[in-house]
Scaffold this motif. Structure first.
Motif, mmCIF file in Angstrom:
data_model
loop_
_atom_site.group_PDB
_atom_site.id
_atom_site.type_symbol
_atom_site.label_atom_id
_atom_site.label_comp_id
_atom_site.label_asym_id
_atom_site.label_seq_id
_atom_site.Cartn_x
_atom_site.Cartn_y
_atom_site.Cartn_z
ATOM 1 N N GLY A 121 0.819 -1.203 0.000
ATOM 2 C CA GLY A 121 0.000 0.000 0.000
ATOM 3 C C GLY A 121 0.853 1.254 0.000
ATOM 4 N N THR B 123 -9.807 2.446 0.658
ATOM 5 C CA THR B 123 -9.556 1.480 1.734
ATOM 6 C C THR B 123 -8.243 1.848 2.434
ATOM 7 O OG1 THR B 123 -10.612 -0.240 0.432
ATOM 8 C CG2 THR B 123 -9.296 -0.945 2.311
ATOM 9 N N GLU C 151 -2.988 3.230 2.546
ATOM 10 C CA GLU C 151 -4.063 3.055 1.575
ATOM 11 C C GLU C 151 -3.720 1.845 0.719
ATOM 12 O OE1 GLU C 151 -6.579 5.520 -1.787
ATOM 13 O OE2 GLU C 151 -4.697 6.332 -1.058
ATOM 14 N N VAL C 152 -4.541 0.792 0.824
ATOM 15 C CA VAL C 152 -4.276 -0.448 0.098
ATOM 16 C C VAL C 152 -5.083 -0.539 -1.187
ATOM 17 C CG1 VAL C 152 -3.531 -1.729 2.117
ATOM 18 C CG2 VAL C 152 -5.943 -1.708 1.519
ATOM 19 N N ALA C 153 -6.168 0.191 -1.278
ATOM 20 C CA ALA C 153 -6.985 0.304 -2.486
ATOM 21 C C ALA C 153 -7.669 1.657 -2.404
ATOM 22 C CB ALA C 153 -8.005 -0.830 -2.558
ATOM 23 N N SER C 154 -8.235 2.123 -3.510
ATOM 24 C CA SER C 154 -8.874 3.439 -3.461
ATOM 25 C C SER C 154 -10.043 3.388 -2.476
ATOM 26 C CB SER C 154 -9.337 3.862 -4.850
ATOM 27 O OG SER C 154 -10.356 3.005 -5.306
ATOM 28 N N ALA D 69 -4.957 1.459 -9.606
ATOM 29 C CA ALA D 69 -6.109 0.672 -10.051
ATOM 30 C C ALA D 69 -7.174 1.558 -10.627
ATOM 31 C CB ALA D 69 -6.679 -0.120 -8.870
#
Length: 113
Positions: free
Chosen positions: A74, A92, A87-90, A113
């Motif tokens: 992240g 999240t 932040e590991v994904a938008s 992503a």
């Protein structure tokens, strides 16, 4: 009817009872040698790794791409004294302790992503 044989009743040989000045030192030499080897092959490298990890955590900045201790990748979203927001994904975001960060990745390692 004596149960103790004469061999056990005799005193120790004279050579074993004479104290030489180097006798005690020679008995301690293998122990000292083992500690020296242990220090140079285990303790010193571990201290070096700890120092490098501490420096890496101190140089951590917002936007750095990191790996945390579960294999999760992240970007650093926010930095606190002990807690870092990753932040590991938008949308999240994970809160982790600073020591949980194992490695800082080169810029561009994570694909957007």
């Amino acid at each position: 009817m004596f149960f103790i044989s004469d061999a056990f009743a005799q005193s120790a040989p004279a050579a074993a009872t004479s104290a030489s000045p180097l006798g005690g030192l020679m008995q301690m030499a293998p122990l000292v040698l083992m500690f020296i080897v242990l220090y140079f092959f285990m303790i010193r490298p571990q201290m070096k790794r700890q120092k490098e990890h501490k420096a890496m955590l101190a140089a951590l900045a917002k936007g750095d791409e990191v790996v945390i201790s579960g294999g999760i990748l992240g970007r650093v979203a926010e930095l606190g004294e002990q807690i870092v927001q990753i932040e590991v994904a938008s949308g999240t975001v994970l809160s982790v302790q600073r020591p949980a960060i194992l490695q800082v990745l080169p810029k561009g390692s994570l694909k957007a992503a």
